[in-house]
Structures are given as structure tokens and as C-alpha cells.
Design a protein around this motif. Structure first.
Motif, mmCIF file in Angstrom:
data_model
loop_
_atom_site.group_PDB
_atom_site.id
_atom_site.type_symbol
_atom_site.label_atom_id
_atom_site.label_comp_id
_atom_site.label_asym_id
_atom_site.label_seq_id
_atom_site.Cartn_x
_atom_site.Cartn_y
_atom_site.Cartn_z
ATOM 1 N N THR A 1 0.830 -1.202 0.000
ATOM 2 C CA THR A 1 0.000 0.000 0.000
ATOM 3 C C THR A 1 0.863 1.250 0.000
ATOM 4 O OG1 THR A 1 -1.853 -1.080 1.136
ATOM 5 C CG2 THR A 1 -1.721 1.313 1.298
ATOM 6 N N MET B 1 1.076 4.407 -2.894
ATOM 7 C CA MET B 1 0.651 5.787 -2.614
ATOM 8 C C MET B 1 1.811 6.704 -2.218
ATOM 9 S SD MET B 1 -1.259 5.023 1.040
ATOM 10 C CE MET B 1 -1.664 6.722 1.411
ATOM 11 N N ILE C 1 2.496 10.568 -3.170
ATOM 12 C CA ILE C 1 1.933 11.764 -2.538
ATOM 13 C C ILE C 1 3.014 12.551 -1.804
ATOM 14 C CG2 ILE C 1 1.339 10.632 -0.345
ATOM 15 C CD1 ILE C 1 -0.656 13.364 -2.249
ATOM 16 N N SER D 1 0.084 11.575 7.299
ATOM 17 C CA SER D 1 -0.219 10.254 6.749
ATOM 18 C C SER D 1 0.066 9.166 7.774
ATOM 19 C CB SER D 1 0.619 10.013 5.486
ATOM 20 O OG SER D 1 0.376 10.996 4.508
ATOM 21 N N THR E 1 -14.514 5.482 -0.360
ATOM 22 C CA THR E 1 -13.282 4.709 -0.301
ATOM 23 C C THR E 1 -13.353 3.632 0.773
ATOM 24 O OG1 THR E 1 -11.977 6.594 -1.084
ATOM 25 C CG2 THR E 1 -10.792 4.842 0.057
ATOM 26 N N TYR F 1 -7.302 6.463 1.276
ATOM 27 C CA TYR F 1 -6.755 6.283 -0.063
ATOM 28 C C TYR F 1 -7.249 4.996 -0.712
ATOM 29 C CZ TYR F 1 -3.537 10.025 -1.257
ATOM 30 O OH TYR F 1 -3.017 11.226 -1.647
ATOM 31 N N GLU G 1 -5.796 3.556 -2.973
ATOM 32 C CA GLU G 1 -4.624 2.702 -3.186
ATOM 33 C C GLU G 1 -4.496 1.632 -2.113
ATOM 34 O OE1 GLU G 1 -3.683 6.311 -5.598
ATOM 35 O OE2 GLU G 1 -4.656 5.882 -3.684
ATOM 36 N N SER G 2 -5.283 1.728 -1.051
ATOM 37 C CA SER G 2 -5.296 0.691 -0.023
ATOM 38 C C SER G 2 -5.735 -0.645 -0.595
ATOM 39 C CB SER G 2 -6.233 1.091 1.123
ATOM 40 O OG SER G 2 -5.848 2.319 1.702
ATOM 41 N N THR H 1 1.929 0.667 6.897
ATOM 42 C CA THR H 1 1.999 1.790 5.952
ATOM 43 C C THR H 1 2.420 3.066 6.675
ATOM 44 O OG1 THR H 1 0.218 0.793 4.636
ATOM 45 C CG2 THR H 1 0.714 3.111 4.231
ATOM 46 N N VAL I 1 -3.385 9.247 -12.038
ATOM 47 C CA VAL I 1 -4.354 9.291 -10.938
ATOM 48 C C VAL I 1 -5.689 9.826 -11.445
ATOM 49 C CG1 VAL I 1 -4.918 10.418 -8.751
ATOM 50 C CG2 VAL I 1 -2.643 9.474 -9.111
#
Length: 444
Positions: free
Chosen positions: A18, A22, A25, A69, A270, A314, A316-317, A334, A365
Motif C-alpha cells: 500500500t 501511494m 503523494i 499520513s 473509499t 486512499y 490505493e489501499s 503503511t 491518478v
């Protein structure tokens, strides 16, 4: 882990996957909130706004991004116990920089205050029953259109930053000059990133950025000196507390509500998407949904205090879930990697300060977010017209809030014209009137 038929090795691998998916970012966020904003404010001297404080320091944005994050991931993993990672959201960072600061002329410190207020409001909605009431008030078709429109807006920013699209007095925009090294490097990055994604590489966007960076350094298009001055710092921390004096003007109230609207529905969508893929949705409901939503709001509030735009869950998880992530240990892992990234700042500094490297990531993206277009019922014009206006207006007016407002104005009118006015939630009518007021009094 026993209950979810997994083990710590699988969870750590999932969390690492994960992160790789991501990690872009960490470079893209400073690229938008600092370098990108500075260049937009003063095209003649791209770094001038950073030097005079009109745009935030890139190292401060990088630090805030990593810490916000990491905090969000840790809270999500240890409290909400979901394999879902958080980070400053794509789209909301563009809204922060190019709509709030650049177009509305609001200082970035005040914009951070608005982000903090929206995070607190989100928390209140998350811990009460109000969240379901609001979610039901906005039709699913508009939610899909907002996500897709933000994707097109992000892609347009990427095309512009990479030099593939440039301004034109005759046609507003035109294709860029492919004889320029920076443009060719952008094209290379886009092709490589797209190939990685098609091949199913979980960290395709991140690996594409590294490949582009490598070619740029090898060909001399990118200068190693670009990383100078990009060092982690907390210079932006606490700036959100300096803007309360101007945080409740009519403009800022509209900004706060837009941040809240986009973050609320993006996070909810999400969470259900990732949890559904992991098999964690029970009878159509998400266990501990209040905690998961509250985690997002906590991360947003903390991120604003640290100095970055809205933090959100996210998609992207799903990369981590696809390799077996099922518990909060995935998110904790993560978060750990986001903390480790603080010592890798020279690499991210090179990437963030070179639009040719970050532009392909923005475009790809945008493609991923535009997938929502396929779920809109285009055959029903009462949905299609407001949805199209949302999607088209965001990139064409360079404003996420303009697109949302247009959709909110047209949806109730179209439903009423179709004879379906009883299906329009009362809140939707209120939002229509508020959006009309937005166009009459808040836009220039």
C-alpha cells in the motif's frame, strides 16, 4: 488476524505494498502546495512566492504530509482496525492551492484554518447520526460525478505542468512543444507509468516517477541542485491557528463546506470500496464505520495543524488488500513507512521540484478517478446533465467548487422537470439555493 485468516507476515507485506502504491503523494503534495502554487502565483520567478512566504516551504509540506499520513494510518490501524491508509487527498490539495489560494486570493495560512475547521466538523458528523442523513441527501450520481470531475481536473493540471498542454491566445489551450526536453521527459514518464499500471504493478505510479527521475538525471534534464533547500522542517506547523480572524468570511464558509463535502463523500466511498474488497462489509454495513470516518477527520485536523491540506482515505489501499491485508496491522505498517520516508527527503525533493516527474502521476491518478464515469446513468438526462456539468466545469473553470455548485443547481431542477421532484431530498433544495448564492456573490 486469526479471525480474518491472515498472519503478521502477510499484513506487513500488504502494508508495504500500500505504501509503494501511494508514496507518490510525498512528492506530489509539495509539488502542488508549494512549487506548483509558487509558480502559479509568480510565473516569471517560480520560487519567489516560496521565498517571500506567499507559498509554503516545500520541506514543511513534505514533513506535514509524512507525519499526517503516518498518524492517520496508525489511528486507522490501532483504533478503527481497518487495512486502510490515509494521506493528504489528491484533488483537495489542488482545490486548496489553485482555487482557494490562487483564485480566491486567500492566504495559505487561512486556508489551513479552513481545513482544520472542516476536519472538526467532519469529526462531529462522524460521531453522530448526522452522517447517514447527509449521505442520503446527495444523490449517488452527483457523488460519482464529483469524483470523476476531480480526476479530470487533476489530469489537466498534470498535462499543464508537464508542458503537454499550454496556453493559446487563439484557442485558450493547445498542444505543447515536443522539441523541449522537459516535455519529452513527461511523455516518457506517462508511457512508463501507464505500462506499469497495465502490467498490474502495485506501486506503478511510484516506480514510474523513479524511472522518469532516473532518465532525467541521466540526460541532464533534471539538475541535482533541485534538491537543495528541500529539507524536512516544521515551519508550517501551527500556521492554521493564525488564520481564525479571516476564517469565517462568506468566501471561507463556502471553502470549508466544499472541503467538508468532498472529503466526507470521498472517504465514505473509499472506506466501503476497500472494506468490500477485503470482505469486511457485513450485511451491507461497515462495522466500526464511525471510528473509520472519525479517523479521517482526526488526520485532517492534525494535518492542518502540521501544515497540509485535507487528509483522506486512499483507494490505493486496495493494493494492500489484494495481497492479503485484512487487519489494522496493514495500516500500521503503511504508517511506519511514512515515518521512515522522512530520511529519504533528497529523492522526494528532486521529484517534487520537477513537474516533468510528477505530471505523469497526476495524469494517471486522474484516469483512475475518472472510472466513476462508467457508473453514471447517462441515459437518464435528469442525472446526465448535472453530472456532465460537474465533470466539465471543474477542469474548464479551473475550480472544483464551481463544478460542484453547478451540479447542485441543476439536479433539483432537472428532477422536477422530469416529474420526480418528490425524490429530491429537502437538503438538496437548500444546497441549490446556496449554490445560486455562490455564483451570484462569491465568483468573480
Amino acid at each position: 488476524m486469526t479471525e480474518n485468516k491472515t498472519n503478521w507476515k502477510r499484513e506487513v507485506l500488504a502494508g508495504t505494498t500500500t505504501f509503494l502504491a501511494m508514496a507518490y503523494i510525498l512528492a506530489v503534495n509539495p509539488g502542488i502546495l508549494s512549487f506548483g502554487l509558487s509558480e502559479a502565483l509568480n510565473p516569471a520567478e517560480p520560487l519567489a512566492a516560496i521565498a517571500n512566504g506567499t507559498a509554503p516551504d516545500p520541506g514543511a509540506i513534505f514533513t506535514a504530509t509524512a507525519l499526517a499520513s503516518a498518524l492517520g494510518c496508525l489511528v486507522m490501524g490501532l483504533w478503527a482496525r481497518y487495512p486502510i491508509a490515509t494521506a493528504p487527498g489528491m484533488g483537495l490539495n489542488a482545490f486548496f492551492a489553485f482555487t482557494v489560494v490562487l483564485t480566491l486570493g486567500i492566504p495559505w495560512q487561512t486556508a489551513l484554518t479552513g481545513t482544520l475547521v472542516s476536519g472538526v466538523l467532519f469529526f462531529l458528523l462522524a460521531v453522530t447520526g448526522a452522517r447517514e442523513y447527509i449521505i442520503n441527501a446527495i444523490p449517488a450520481q452527483l457523488k460519482l460525478a464529483v469524483g470523476a470531475g476531480i480526476g479530470l481536473f487533476i489530469a489537466f493540471i498534470g498535462l499543464k505542468n508537464g508542458g503537454l498542454v499550454v496556453g493559446s491566445d487563439a484557442t485558450l489551450v493547445k498542444i505543447g512543444d515536443f522539441s523541449e526536453g522537459t516535455v519529452l521527459l513527461t511523455v516518457f514518464g506517462l508511457v512508463v507509468t501507464a505500462v506499469f499500471m497495465v502490467l498490474g504493478w502495485k506501486g506503478g505510479v511510484f516506480y514510474g516517477m523513479l524511472a522518469t527521475l532516473g532518465l532525467g538525471l541521466a540526460t541532464g534534464v533534471i539538475d541535482l541542485q533541485l534538491a537543495e533547500g528541500f529539507t524536512p522542517n516544521l515551519d508550517a506547523a501551527g500556521a492554521a491557528f493564525t488564520g481564525f480572524e479571516d476564517a469565517f468570511t462568506v468566501h471561507m464558509i463556502a471553502v470549508i463546506l466544499t472541503m467538508l463535502f468532498v472529503d466526507f463523500f470521498d472517504t465514505a466511498g473509499t472506506l466501503f470500496a476497500v472494506a468490500g474488497q477485503a470482505g469486511l462489509v457485513k450485511d451491507g454495513k461497515l462495522p466500526r464505520a464511525g471510528r473509520a470516518l472519525a479517523t479521517d477527520s482526526i488526520a485532517t485536523s492534525a494535518g492542518a495543524v502540521l501544515g497540509t491540506s485535507t487528509t483522506t482515505a486512499y483507494i490505493e489501499s486496495t493494493a494492500g488488500v489484494s495481497v492479503g491485508g485484512r487487519t489494522g496491522l496493514t495500516a500500521v505498517t503503511t504508517g511506519f513507512w511514512f515515518l521512515v520516508s522522512l530520511v529519504a527527503f533528497p529523492v522526494f525533493g528532486l521529484v517534487a521540484n520537477n513537474p516533468s516527474v510528477t505530471a505523469p502521476a497526476l495524469i494517471v491518478v486522474g484516469v483512475l478517478m475518472a472510472k466513476a464515469l462508467g457508473e453514471i446513468e447517462w441515459v437518464k438526462l435528469e442525472y446526465a446533465i448535472p453530472a456532465f456539468l460537474i465533470v466539465a466545469a471543474m477542469p474548464l473553470t479551473y475550480s472544483i467548487s464551481n463544478g460542484i455548485a453547478l451540479g447542485l443547481v441543476f439536479f433539483p431542477i432537472m428532477m422536477a422537470a422530469k416529474g420526480r421532484w418528490k425524490e429530491v431530498h429537502p437538503i438538496a433544495w437548500v444546497l441549490m439555493l446556496a449554490s445560486i448564492g455562490y455564483f451570484l456573490f462569491l465568483t468573480e
